[in-house]
Design a protein around this motif. Structure first.
Motif, PDB file in Angstrom:
ATOM      1  N   VAL A 633     -31.438 -47.838 -47.261  1.00 46.93           N
ATOM      2  CA  VAL A 633     -31.794 -47.358 -48.594  1.00 46.93           C
ATOM      3  C   VAL A 633     -31.083 -46.034 -48.838  1.00 46.93           C
ATOM      4  N   VAL A 634     -30.397 -45.917 -49.977  1.00 44.63           N
ATOM      5  CA  VAL A 634     -29.835 -44.636 -50.422  1.00 44.63           C
ATOM      6  C   VAL A 634     -30.657 -44.184 -51.617  1.00 44.63           C
ATOM      7  N   CYS A 635     -31.260 -43.011 -51.509  1.00 42.69           N
ATOM      8  CA  CYS A 635     -32.173 -42.525 -52.545  1.00 42.69           C
ATOM      9  C   CYS A 635     -31.649 -41.218 -53.144  1.00 42.69           C
ATOM     10  N   GLY A 636     -31.336 -41.248 -54.440  1.00 44.05           N
ATOM     11  CA  GLY A 636     -30.987 -40.037 -55.166  1.00 44.05           C
ATOM     12  C   GLY A 636     -32.171 -39.558 -55.984  1.00 44.05           C
ATOM     13  N   HIS A 637     -32.000 -38.462 -56.705  1.00 43.69           N
ATOM     14  CA  HIS A 637     -33.130 -37.940 -57.485  1.00 43.69           C
ATOM     15  C   HIS A 637     -32.619 -37.129 -58.666  1.00 43.69           C
ATOM     16  N   SER A 638     -33.512 -36.876 -59.607  1.00 42.38           N
ATOM     17  CA  SER A 638     -33.160 -36.085 -60.779  1.00 42.38           C
ATOM     18  C   SER A 638     -33.113 -34.605 -60.421  1.00 42.38           C
ATOM     19  N   HIS A 639     -32.454 -33.836 -61.275  1.00 43.38           N
ATOM     20  CA  HIS A 639     -32.360 -32.377 -61.106  1.00 43.38           C
ATOM     21  C   HIS A 639     -31.784 -32.013 -59.740  1.00 43.38           C
ATOM     22  N   CYS A 640     -30.797 -32.755 -59.300  1.00 48.69           N
ATOM     23  CA  CYS A 640     -30.192 -32.528 -57.986  1.00 48.69           C
ATOM     24  C   CYS A 640     -29.162 -31.403 -58.073  1.00 48.69           C
ATOM     25  N   ALA A 698     -25.043 -42.888 -60.490  1.00 52.52           N
ATOM     26  CA  ALA A 698     -23.713 -43.357 -60.091  1.00 52.52           C
ATOM     27  C   ALA A 698     -23.408 -42.965 -58.652  1.00 52.52           C
ATOM     28  N   ASN A 699     -23.908 -41.812 -58.245  1.00 54.95           N
ATOM     29  CA  ASN A 699     -23.707 -41.357 -56.866  1.00 54.95           C
ATOM     30  C   ASN A 699     -24.373 -42.311 -55.875  1.00 54.95           C
ATOM     31  N   VAL A 700     -25.569 -42.804 -56.208  1.00 56.29           N
ATOM     32  CA  VAL A 700     -26.244 -43.769 -55.331  1.00 56.29           C
ATOM     33  C   VAL A 700     -25.403 -45.033 -55.199  1.00 56.29           C
ATOM     34  N   ARG A 701     -24.897 -45.532 -56.338  1.00 52.36           N
ATOM     35  CA  ARG A 701     -24.062 -46.752 -56.286  1.00 52.36           C
ATOM     36  C   ARG A 701     -22.813 -46.515 -55.443  1.00 52.36           C
ATOM     37  N   GLN A 702     -22.212 -45.321 -55.597  1.00 50.83           N
ATOM     38  CA  GLN A 702     -20.983 -45.034 -54.861  1.00 50.83           C
ATOM     39  C   GLN A 702     -21.238 -44.939 -53.364  1.00 50.83           C
ATOM     40  N   GLN A 703     -22.365 -44.338 -52.969  1.00 53.41           N
ATOM     41  CA  GLN A 703     -22.657 -44.214 -51.537  1.00 53.41           C
ATOM     42  C   GLN A 703     -22.967 -45.578 -50.925  1.00 53.41           C
ATOM     43  N   LEU A 704     -23.563 -46.469 -51.708  1.00 54.17           N
ATOM     44  CA  LEU A 704     -23.754 -47.845 -51.232  1.00 54.17           C
ATOM     45  C   LEU A 704     -22.405 -48.517 -51.003  1.00 54.17           C
ATOM     46  N   ALA A 705     -21.446 -48.231 -51.904  1.00 64.38           N
ATOM     47  CA  ALA A 705     -20.100 -48.785 -51.727  1.00 64.38           C
ATOM     48  C   ALA A 705     -19.441 -48.208 -50.475  1.00 64.38           C
ATOM     49  N   HIS A 706     -19.658 -46.911 -50.207  1.00 66.10           N
ATOM     50  CA  HIS A 706     -19.104 -46.305 -48.995  1.00 66.10           C
ATOM     51  C   HIS A 706     -19.696 -46.959 -47.747  1.00 66.10           C
ATOM     52  N   LEU A 724     -28.754 -53.783 -48.569  1.00 68.55           N
ATOM     53  CA  LEU A 724     -28.595 -52.421 -49.071  1.00 68.55           C
ATOM     54  C   LEU A 724     -29.421 -52.260 -50.333  1.00 68.55           C
ATOM     55  N   THR A 725     -30.080 -51.120 -50.446  1.00 70.57           N
ATOM     56  CA  THR A 725     -30.958 -50.871 -51.585  1.00 70.57           C
ATOM     57  C   THR A 725     -30.677 -49.493 -52.153  1.00 70.57           C
ATOM     58  N   GLY A 726     -30.605 -49.402 -53.483  1.00 73.62           N
ATOM     59  CA  GLY A 726     -30.471 -48.121 -54.162  1.00 73.62           C
ATOM     60  C   GLY A 726     -31.791 -47.692 -54.767  1.00 73.62           C
ATOM     61  N   ASP A 740     -31.259 -52.571 -59.662  1.00 73.58           N
ATOM     62  CA  ASP A 740     -31.229 -54.023 -59.877  1.00 73.58           C
ATOM     63  C   ASP A 740     -29.794 -54.485 -59.626  1.00 73.58           C
ATOM     64  N   THR A 741     -29.588 -55.242 -58.559  1.00 67.50           N
ATOM     65  CA  THR A 741     -28.231 -55.653 -58.197  1.00 67.50           C
ATOM     66  C   THR A 741     -27.615 -56.588 -59.233  1.00 67.50           C
ATOM     67  N   ALA A 742     -28.467 -57.270 -60.017  1.00 65.45           N
ATOM     68  CA  ALA A 742     -27.929 -58.206 -61.020  1.00 65.45           C
ATOM     69  C   ALA A 742     -27.345 -57.461 -62.209  1.00 65.45           C
ATOM     70  N   THR A 743     -28.041 -56.407 -62.666  1.00 61.28           N
ATOM     71  CA  THR A 743     -27.598 -55.665 -63.852  1.00 61.28           C
ATOM     72  C   THR A 743     -26.878 -54.373 -63.507  1.00 61.28           C
ATOM     73  N   GLY A 744     -27.057 -53.884 -62.280  1.00 63.57           N
ATOM     74  CA  GLY A 744     -26.464 -52.611 -61.908  1.00 63.57           C
ATOM     75  C   GLY A 744     -27.219 -51.419 -62.454  1.00 63.57           C
ATOM     76  N   GLU A 745     -28.409 -51.630 -63.034  1.00 63.54           N
ATOM     77  CA  GLU A 745     -29.206 -50.555 -63.617  1.00 63.54           C
ATOM     78  C   GLU A 745     -30.415 -50.269 -62.733  1.00 63.54           C
ATOM     79  N   PHE A 746     -30.953 -49.043 -62.880  1.00 70.31           N
ATOM     80  CA  PHE A 746     -32.154 -48.643 -62.152  1.00 70.31           C
ATOM     81  C   PHE A 746     -33.380 -48.930 -63.016  1.00 70.31           C
TER      82      PHE A 746
END
Length: 783
Positions: A633-640, A698-706, A724-726, A740-746
């Motif tokens: 799991v890669v977890c990002g957050h607001s106000h980072c 977008a950072n979460v998606r990119q780190q999953l790609a890494h 893999l989970t975002g 959501d892996t189908a839509t690419g949205e959170f």
């Protein structure tokens, strides 16, 4: 909180059969593991038959039935059943008293009893026996076996009791120096040294069973040297091998029924405890206790009918099975098939094995059954005395007598704990502080009442109840004193740190004013919100937090952490930001042992082929290759803050020398900024908060790609063993969003209160509450 003693979740009905794995790699691993267990099981089964005084073929029959029948019917994914050393003394005594064929009848009837217990779904009742008694019994059996078989190794005959074996040992050592002694010494030496040999190139000695090497080497030496030693003798045909059950003589039925109860109880307890212990070694399906008990019953019934020894779950073979890579019961079933095929086709090879080698193998196993690790754990729980008394009783008096002594002492220890109560009084700040620790029952009421009577009339009292139980008599005593004290102008503030025993009872009574408990109601709140004189002292805050943990939580977690100290089996690798506002265990409702956590600035995962820090890559490799986590799991957050630095490009400021490490680290996030800005300029003109949100996601998606660039990750993803989970945590709303892996949205995780479908039961083995066999509530991240 669950109401069973071991904290094991509900099982599905016995009619529900888990679907078999369709994983080809898992099947291949099971075949390999079955061969390893087969090589371990053959010498052990023969040795246990020797120690029991049963026909040698009885050990083989029990091993085959334990593998095939229990593997098909039982409820454990990887436990291996067969003739068990823990039953050796019982079987030997039954054979000496009633003969072999009546002992087979006892085994058959004990299996039917186990089937009935499993069908009535009372397997958990077997777990009510104190582990100190069980481990002490097994240790006593091990000592007894070792003492008896040591005489066989030395060329003599075992005596009728452990004391007689000890008394006769010096003469055996002084006068017996035959080839059989050499065979035994060679076997024990190899058993002792094999696991300690260093790896030679790619060859690791630990991968080859020590029992096979020891017995095989002794057999080769004895055969090549033409030593005159007694060897294994098997029947000439299967017809000769069958020596099934027979009815006892008149007047023996009472003893037979006692033997049935003994075999059923010992085999059931040993099997269920072993199954739970084996579950800690793998991440597959958890054991279904009632189904496992039915499997053990079916195995014993068939083994007894075919003339075999009683069977039980065996921790040594089960551990070898797990370490060899077993995934499913297929390994257990195949190991039984290999034993049957081997004995049928290569009986002449088995008949070359010296009896002294099997006796030496049992000496080594018997000594190993005295587990110092178990004794150390029991000592921490103040139960070492029960272990030692049971062990001594089994060795000196007999199995049933030793178990009875141990069980009686365990009951006495439990009653003593029930009456243990500590009441302390302290006066400070013009208030009387009374603290109660322990179990508050009617037995402790006189001591508590004596302390309460010393409180001056009209005093302000703080009564802290650190109790794990309060009966009605204790409640009545406290409540009556409180009412009287407040009538005289005093005040009483009652705080309950654990369960709300007093609060629940007082809701059905007419008390004075009840003060809202402080306790753990706001355990999740920051220090500054809980106040205190140490608010400006960081070290003081840490110390105060540790004191609160010790007073309210440590005792409840001791059993859990004691088990986790032997190893970890996390469900997910959780990669998140180092931001102090993000608390992974809080937002996932997970407990100790659930998450293997990596935290860094910006929850970044550098590509494996790029320059920079290797700590994240090391954690990924360890989590996948060693811990074999099924999820990352890669977890990002607001106000980072890291995302803000990327967005404002402050990480590119060459003059900011005081943040050089941060600037170098954030270059790993440049690809995230590019991804969030597609199409070019997509972030331009957006409000800062919205731009930060898009960049963090977008950072979460990119780190999953890494992560997918790591060879191990890619391999496990392709085999279906890893997901893999975002995840995104919004600080303002305190809500978790999943990718959501189908839509690419959170999308926000749905609140349990808004779910209309029934909440699914936790899968077997998930732990919910910190009782003896459970941990904190665990909510698994999922995609």
């Amino acid at each position: 909180m669950r109401n069973d003693a071991q904290g094991i979740p509900p099982e599905p009905p016995l009619t529900e059969v888990p679907a078999p794995r369709a994983d080809r790699k898992g099947a291949v691993a099971d075949v390999g593991a079955s061969l390893v267990v087969f090589l371990v099981a053959v010498p052990l089964s023969l040795g246990i038959a020797v120690a029991s005084g049963a026909p040698l073929i009885a050990g083989i029959i029990a091993a085959v039935v334990g593998g095939i029948v229990v593997g098909l019917v039982g409820g454990s994914a990887v436990q291996v059943s067969g003739p068990a050393a823990g039953l050796t003394i019982i079987v030997a005594d039954l054979i000496a008293t009633y003969g072999w064929r009546v002992t087979c009848l006892i085994t058959l009837l004990a299996g039917l009893v186990q089937l009935a217990l499993g069908a009535f779904r009372i397997a958990r009742a077997a777990l009510a026996v104190s582990p100190a008694v069980v481990h002490g019994m097994l240790a006593g059996v091990g000592v007894t076996i070792a003492l008896a078989q040591l005489h066989v190794v030395l060329g003599g005959e075992p005596q009728s009791s452990a004391l007689a074996n000890i008394a006769d040992l010096p003469a055996q050592i002084a006068h017996n120096h035959t080839p059989a002694v050499a065979v035994g010494v060679i076997t024990i030496a190899i058993m002792f040294c094999w696991g300690r040999l260093p790896a030679i190139g790619r060859f690791r000695p630990a991968l080859v069973p020590a029992a096979l090497v020891a017995v095989g080497t002794a057999t080769v030496i004895a055969t090549m040297g033409r030593w005159e030693v007694e060897t294994v003798a098997l029947p000439d045909s299967l017809a000769d091998a069958w020596n099934g059950p027979a009815l006892p003589q008149d007047g023996q039925w009472h003893g037979v029924f006692l033997g049935v109860a003994t075999v059923a109880m010992v085999a059931s307890v040993e099997s269920l405890l072993a199954a739970i212990a084996v579950d800690r070694l793998h991440s597959g399906r958890r054991v279904m206790l009632n189904r496992e008990l039915c499997g053990q019953g079916a195995g014993n019934a068939i083994s007894g009918a075919l003339g075999g020894l009683p069977v039980a779950g065996v921790i040594v073979r089960s551990t070898a099975n797990v370490r060899a890579g077993a995934h499913s019961p297929l390994s257990t079933i195949l190991h039984g098939v290999w034993i049957l095929v081997f004995v049928a086709l290569f009986a002449h090879v088995v008949e070359l094995i010296p009896m002294a080698a099997l006796a030496a193998l049992l000496v080594f196993i018997g000594v190993q059954m005295v587990s110092i690790a178990h004794l150390r754990d029991l000592r921490r729980h103040h139960e070492a005395g029960v272990y030692l008394v049971t062990l001594s009783g089994v060795v000196l008096l007999g199995l049933l007598e030793g178990v009875f002594l141990g069980f009686a002492l365990a009951m006495v220890v439990s009653l003593r704990r029930l009456t243990r109560l500590t009441v302390t009084t302290e006066e400070r700040d013009e208030r009387v502080h009374i603290t109660v620790h322990g179990s508050l029952t009617f037995l402790g009421v006189p001591r508590l009442a004596h302390v309460l009577r010393t409180v001056p009339a009209g005093a302000a009292v703080d009564l802290d109840l650190h109790v794990d139980f309060m009966d009605h008599a204790a409640f009545e005593a406290i409540h009556a004193w409180r009412v009287d004290h407040e009538r005289t102008g005093g005040s009483v503030d009652i705080d309950e740190v654990h369960e709300r025993w007093y609060e629940r009872s007082s809701q059905r009574s007419a008390p004075a004013t009840k003060t809202a408990p402080r306790g753990l109601a706001r355990w999740w709140a920051p220090w500054e919100m809980r106040g205190g004189s140490e608010a400006v002292d960081p070290i003081g805050l840490l110390a105060a937090g540790a004191r609160e943990y010790h007073s309210s939580t440590a005792d409840r977690m001791r059993s859990l952490m004691s088990r986790l100290s032997h190893g970890q089996n996390p469900t997910a690798l959780f990669i998140t930001c180092a931001d102090s506002r993000v608390v992974p265990n809080l937002i996932t409702a997970s407990g100790p042992g659930d998450l293997f956590t990596v935290r860094n600035v910006g929850n970044l995962v550098p590509p494996p082929d790029g320059p920079g820090d290797d700590s994240v890559g090391a954690a990924v490799e360890y989590a996948i290759a060693v811990l074999r986590v099924p999820s990352i799991v890669v977890c990002g957050h607001s106000h980072c803050g890291a995302m803000k630095a990327l967005l404002e490009k402050t990480h590119l400021d060459p003059d900011a020398t005081d943040t050089s490490h941060v600037r170098r680290w954030l270059t790993n996030g440049a690809t995230s900024l590019t991804r969030a800005g597609e199409p070019v300029g997509a972030l331009a003109g957006l409000p800062t908060a919205e731009a930060l949100r898009r960049l963090a996601q977008a950072n979460v998606r990119q780190q999953l790609a890494h992560l997918t660039l790591h060879p191990l990750v890619r391999e496990r993803l392709e085999s279906g063993e890893l997901e893999l989970t975002g995840m995104y945590y919004d600080l303002e709303t305190a809500r978790v969003h999943l990718l959501d892996t189908a839509t690419g949205e959170f999308t926000p995780v749905q609140d349990v209160r808004d779910v209309t479908d029934p909440v699914p039961h936790p899968r077997e083995g998930d732990l919910v509450q910190p009782v003896e066999e459970s941990s904190g509530a665990s909510s698994r991240p999922s995609s």
